[in-house]
Scaffold this motif. Structure first.
Motif, PDB file in Angstrom:
ATOM      1  N   GLY A 128       9.182  -3.529 -11.593  1.00 23.75           N
ATOM      2  CA  GLY A 128       8.634  -3.282 -12.899  1.00 23.75           C
ATOM      3  C   GLY A 128       7.173  -3.635 -13.048  1.00 23.75           C
ATOM      4  O   GLY A 128       6.660  -3.430 -14.132  1.00 23.75           O
ATOM      5  N   ASP A 129       6.477  -4.302 -12.107  1.00 23.20           N
ATOM      6  CA  ASP A 129       5.080  -4.499 -12.292  1.00 23.20           C
ATOM      7  C   ASP A 129       4.281  -3.430 -12.752  1.00 23.20           C
ATOM      8  O   ASP A 129       4.506  -2.440 -12.364  1.00 23.20           O
ATOM      9  CB  ASP A 129       4.431  -5.416 -11.048  1.00 23.20           C
ATOM     10  N   THR A 130       3.281  -3.804 -13.257  1.00 23.13           N
ATOM     11  CA  THR A 130       2.014  -2.666 -13.578  1.00 23.13           C
ATOM     12  C   THR A 130       0.751  -2.891 -12.652  1.00 23.13           C
ATOM     13  O   THR A 130       0.465  -3.998 -12.397  1.00 23.13           O
ATOM     14  CB  THR A 130       1.724  -2.775 -15.241  1.00 23.13           C
ATOM     15  N   ILE A 131       0.551  -1.761 -12.234  1.00 25.97           N
ATOM     16  CA  ILE A 131      -0.909  -1.660 -11.470  1.00 25.97           C
ATOM     17  C   ILE A 131      -1.873  -0.470 -12.124  1.00 25.97           C
ATOM     18  O   ILE A 131      -1.491   0.578 -12.341  1.00 25.97           O
ATOM     19  CB  ILE A 131      -0.531  -1.107 -10.056  1.00 25.97           C
ATOM     20  N   ALA A 132      -2.988  -1.042 -12.533  1.00 23.47           N
ATOM     21  CA  ALA A 132      -3.923  -0.014 -12.991  1.00 23.47           C
ATOM     22  C   ALA A 132      -4.919   0.504 -11.838  1.00 23.47           C
ATOM     23  O   ALA A 132      -5.123  -0.305 -10.976  1.00 23.47           O
ATOM     24  CB  ALA A 132      -4.976  -0.824 -13.983  1.00 23.47           C
ATOM     25  N   VAL A 133      -5.068   1.920 -12.060  1.00 22.46           N
ATOM     26  CA  VAL A 133      -6.036   2.480 -11.025  1.00 22.46           C
ATOM     27  C   VAL A 133      -6.808   3.602 -11.854  1.00 22.46           C
ATOM     28  O   VAL A 133      -6.456   3.727 -12.865  1.00 22.46           O
ATOM     29  CB  VAL A 133      -4.865   3.182 -10.217  1.00 22.46           C
ATOM     30  N   PRO A 134      -7.823   3.888 -10.983  1.00 21.04           N
ATOM     31  CA  PRO A 134      -8.998   4.674 -11.671  1.00 21.04           C
ATOM     32  C   PRO A 134      -7.913   6.119 -11.880  1.00 21.04           C
ATOM     33  O   PRO A 134      -7.246   6.447 -11.001  1.00 21.04           O
ATOM     34  CB  PRO A 134     -10.025   5.007 -10.758  1.00 21.04           C
ATOM     35  N   ASN A 135      -8.293   6.938 -12.769  1.00 17.78           N
ATOM     36  CA  ASN A 135      -7.541   8.147 -12.958  1.00 17.78           C
ATOM     37  C   ASN A 135      -8.406   9.524 -12.438  1.00 17.78           C
ATOM     38  O   ASN A 135      -7.909  10.554 -12.588  1.00 17.78           O
ATOM     39  CB  ASN A 135      -7.358   8.518 -14.390  1.00 17.78           C
ATOM     40  N   ASP A 136      -9.526   9.202 -12.047  1.00 20.09           N
ATOM     41  CA  ASP A 136     -10.391  10.761 -11.536  1.00 20.09           C
ATOM     42  C   ASP A 136      -9.803  10.937 -10.110  1.00 20.09           C
ATOM     43  O   ASP A 136      -9.331   9.993  -9.374  1.00 20.09           O
ATOM     44  CB  ASP A 136     -11.875  10.395 -11.371  1.00 20.09           C
ATOM     45  N   THR A 137      -9.811  12.189  -9.905  1.00 14.70           N
ATOM     46  CA  THR A 137      -9.011  12.800  -8.638  1.00 14.70           C
ATOM     47  C   THR A 137      -9.084  12.006  -7.558  1.00 14.70           C
ATOM     48  O   THR A 137      -8.070  11.556  -6.975  1.00 14.70           O
ATOM     49  CB  THR A 137      -9.457  14.419  -8.470  1.00 14.70           C
ATOM     50  N   THR A 138     -10.324  12.102  -6.918  1.00 19.81           N
ATOM     51  CA  THR A 138     -10.466  11.226  -5.607  1.00 19.81           C
ATOM     52  C   THR A 138     -10.108   9.765  -5.475  1.00 19.81           C
ATOM     53  O   THR A 138      -9.351   9.485  -4.600  1.00 19.81           O
ATOM     54  CB  THR A 138     -11.624  11.409  -4.872  1.00 19.81           C
ATOM     55  N   ASN A 139     -10.690   9.103  -6.526  1.00 22.65           N
ATOM     56  CA  ASN A 139     -10.494   7.677  -6.587  1.00 22.65           C
ATOM     57  C   ASN A 139      -9.132   7.166  -6.734  1.00 22.65           C
ATOM     58  O   ASN A 139      -8.644   6.158  -6.378  1.00 22.65           O
ATOM     59  CB  ASN A 139     -11.258   6.930  -7.456  1.00 22.65           C
ATOM     60  N   GLU A 140      -8.268   8.005  -7.483  1.00 17.92           N
ATOM     61  CA  GLU A 140      -6.915   7.581  -7.565  1.00 17.92           C
ATOM     62  C   GLU A 140      -6.022   7.660  -6.531  1.00 17.92           C
ATOM     63  O   GLU A 140      -5.349   6.970  -6.092  1.00 17.92           O
ATOM     64  CB  GLU A 140      -6.125   8.612  -8.802  1.00 17.92           C
ATOM     65  N   ALA A 141      -6.468   8.892  -5.735  1.00 17.86           N
ATOM     66  CA  ALA A 141      -5.646   8.954  -4.583  1.00 17.86           C
ATOM     67  C   ALA A 141      -6.050   7.739  -3.609  1.00 17.86           C
ATOM     68  O   ALA A 141      -5.142   7.390  -2.619  1.00 17.86           O
ATOM     69  CB  ALA A 141      -6.344  10.361  -3.654  1.00 17.86           C
ATOM     70  N   ARG A 142      -7.311   7.430  -3.472  1.00 20.26           N
ATOM     71  CA  ARG A 142      -7.883   6.345  -2.754  1.00 20.26           C
ATOM     72  C   ARG A 142      -7.163   5.001  -2.986  1.00 20.26           C
ATOM     73  O   ARG A 142      -6.563   4.361  -2.057  1.00 20.26           O
ATOM     74  CB  ARG A 142      -9.350   6.215  -2.909  1.00 20.26           C
ATOM     75  N   ALA A 143      -6.989   4.869  -4.466  1.00 20.58           N
ATOM     76  CA  ALA A 143      -6.103   3.776  -4.733  1.00 20.58           C
ATOM     77  C   ALA A 143      -4.547   3.694  -4.471  1.00 20.58           C
ATOM     78  O   ALA A 143      -4.295   2.584  -3.885  1.00 20.58           O
ATOM     79  CB  ALA A 143      -6.209   3.406  -6.434  1.00 20.58           C
ATOM     80  N   LEU A 144      -4.452   5.054  -4.536  1.00 28.96           N
ATOM     81  CA  LEU A 144      -2.705   5.178  -4.026  1.00 28.96           C
ATOM     82  C   LEU A 144      -2.609   4.797  -2.648  1.00 28.96           C
ATOM     83  O   LEU A 144      -1.455   4.100  -2.050  1.00 28.96           O
ATOM     84  CB  LEU A 144      -2.090   6.444  -4.518  1.00 28.96           C
ATOM     85  N   LEU A 145      -3.488   5.241  -1.889  1.00 30.96           N
ATOM     86  CA  LEU A 145      -3.367   5.204  -0.447  1.00 30.96           C
ATOM     87  C   LEU A 145      -3.570   3.622   0.097  1.00 30.96           C
ATOM     88  O   LEU A 145      -2.892   3.298   0.749  1.00 30.96           O
ATOM     89  CB  LEU A 145      -4.454   5.909   0.413  1.00 30.96           C
ATOM     90  N   LEU A 146      -4.402   2.855  -0.651  1.00 28.21           N
ATOM     91  CA  LEU A 146      -4.635   1.546  -0.659  1.00 28.21           C
ATOM     92  C   LEU A 146      -3.136   0.705  -0.842  1.00 28.21           C
ATOM     93  O   LEU A 146      -2.753  -0.097  -0.173  1.00 28.21           O
ATOM     94  CB  LEU A 146      -5.662   0.925  -1.255  1.00 28.21           C
ATOM     95  N   LEU A 147      -2.478   1.187  -1.937  1.00 29.41           N
ATOM     96  CA  LEU A 147      -1.125   0.653  -2.407  1.00 29.41           C
ATOM     97  C   LEU A 147      -0.219   0.932  -1.174  1.00 29.41           C
ATOM     98  O   LEU A 147       0.598  -0.088  -0.795  1.00 29.41           O
ATOM     99  CB  LEU A 147      -0.920   1.091  -3.846  1.00 29.41           C
ATOM    100  N   GLN A 148      -0.237   1.942  -0.746  1.00 28.76           N
ATOM    101  CA  GLN A 148       0.530   2.450   0.297  1.00 28.76           C
ATOM    102  C   GLN A 148       0.530   1.719   1.771  1.00 28.76           C
ATOM    103  O   GLN A 148       1.390   1.199   2.099  1.00 28.76           O
ATOM    104  CB  GLN A 148       0.648   3.923   0.816  1.00 28.76           C
ATOM    105  N   ASP A 149      -0.936   1.334   2.085  1.00 30.46           N
ATOM    106  CA  ASP A 149      -1.108   0.556   3.119  1.00 30.46           C
ATOM    107  C   ASP A 149      -0.723  -0.810   3.126  1.00 30.46           C
ATOM    108  O   ASP A 149      -0.459  -1.343   4.026  1.00 30.46           O
ATOM    109  CB  ASP A 149      -2.686   0.609   3.222  1.00 30.46           C
ATOM    110  N   ASN A 150      -0.504  -1.347   1.809  1.00 31.41           N
ATOM    111  CA  ASN A 150      -0.004  -2.437   1.579  1.00 31.41           C
ATOM    112  C   ASN A 150       1.572  -2.577   1.312  1.00 31.41           C
ATOM    113  O   ASN A 150       2.009  -3.620   0.850  1.00 31.41           O
ATOM    114  CB  ASN A 150      -0.771  -3.347   0.712  1.00 31.41           C
ATOM    115  N   GLY A 151       2.296  -1.544   1.749  1.00 26.76           N
ATOM    116  CA  GLY A 151       3.485  -1.524   1.259  1.00 26.76           C
ATOM    117  C   GLY A 151       4.094  -1.703   0.109  1.00 26.76           C
ATOM    118  O   GLY A 151       5.335  -1.895  -0.316  1.00 26.76           O
ATOM    119  N   ILE A 152       3.362  -1.258  -1.055  1.00 26.83           N
ATOM    120  CA  ILE A 152       3.779  -1.224  -2.453  1.00 26.83           C
ATOM    121  C   ILE A 152       4.434   0.243  -2.798  1.00 26.83           C
ATOM    122  O   ILE A 152       5.631   0.057  -3.524  1.00 26.83           O
ATOM    123  CB  ILE A 152       2.553  -1.584  -3.215  1.00 26.83           C
TER     124      ILE A 152
END
Length: 301
Positions: A128-152
């Motif tokens: 249930g933790d919250t994680i804030a990410v940028p909402n513009d198209t390319t930067n949100e994807a970049r943030a999500l990919l980094l979260l994926q790289d770290n197993g989240i």
């Protein structure tokens, strides 16, 4: 794509200026007007000013706090160039807005990082933790990919640079992704478990990549090539003398040294294959010159 439009409605005010007031692009070929983000872009441009001045150019920099106006003022011709964005965002903006902006030269990249919010370690992540990410198209994807790289989280195959929260396939910690305008993410650090920041906004918030980031993109990653920050101009102006002069100075050893010393790894000078080939050629020429001089000295003896 709707997120790009939303970005236009958030933070669309000029913060102020660095050494100048809001200006229109001058007719004078020796005046270069650039729209920039505050950190690190305007700071790097300020370091370039005296070098350009020695070459006969007057660099005028205006700081904006959003990701929309800097492109609009270059498209309209009010400014000669801007310096704030990477290529995926530039391409996305052109596609959505119908603008005609092009990359005149890659200058640096900023490692994207996961930073502490209410929690200081990724080992402490919980259901249930919250994680804030940028909402513009390319930067949100970049943030999500980094979260994926770290197993989240785990994204759907092929989501790539178009990934959104709708592409999250596995969410073992049931984290809630909080989507915010990039300039607002750092402001919720005391309200969310973690925040994922663009490099320039991390710097503005006082974060150090090497000291504060819990995880970040490495210098040899594909992100360095994909997310290089560029000088953008309106198509047709990329080969003008003053734009070439601007790019050359920003890619000079003096500016590379400034970046490395000031930002301690949070901002990294970008060197593309052309840069590397040029350096190799220069090194080879220098070696050849040395060899010729040695041969001449031997003949003289």
């Amino acid at each position: 794509m709707k997120k790009l439009i939303a970005a236009a409605l958030t933070g669309a005010l000029v913060l102020g200026t660095v050494g100048t007031s809001v200006v229109f692009a001058a007719d004078d070929d020796k005046t270069i007007t650039v729209a920039a983000s505050e950190t690190p872009h305007s700071e790097i441009l300020e370091a370039a000013k005296p070098i350009l001045e020695e070459e006969g150019y007057d660099l005028e920099v205006t700081v904006f706090d959003d990701y929309v106006q800097p492109n609009e003022v270059v498209e309209s011709g009010d400014f000669d160039a801007n310096y704030f964005q990477h290529i995926p965002y530039l391409n996305s903006f052109n596609e959505e807005k119908g603008t005609h902006l092009v990359n005149a030269g890659g200058i640096h990249y900023e490692p994207f990082g996961i930073y502490p919010g209410t929690k200081s370690s990724l080992d402490d992540i919980a259901d249930g933790d919250t994680i804030a990410v940028p909402n513009d198209t390319t930067n949100e994807a970049r943030a999500l990919l980094l979260l994926q790289d770290n197993g989240i989280i785990k994204l759907k195959d092929g989501a790539g640079l178009e990934a959104t929260v709708n592409d999250i396939e596995e969410n073992p910690y049931n984290v809630e992704i909080v989507e915010l305008a990039a300039e607002q993410v750092a402001r919720v650090a005391e309200e969310t478990s973690y925040i994922v920041l663009n490099g320039n906004y991390a710097l503005q918030a006082g974060y150090s990549v090497s000291k504060d980031a819990l995880a970040y993109e490495t210098s040899d990653s594909e992100a360095a090539k994909t997310y290089v920050n560029v000088i953008a101009v309106k198509e047709g102006n990329e080969n003008s003398d003053k734009i070439k002069a601007l790019v050359d100075v920003l890619k000079s050893d003096e500016i590379k040294d400034f970046i490395n010393e000031k930002y301690d790894g949070a901002v990294i000078p970008f060197e593309d294959s052309d840069d590397a080939e040029a350096e190799d050629t220069e090194a080879a020429d220098a070696e050849a010159d040395t060899a010729d001089e040695a041969a001449e000295e031997t003949d003289a003896e």
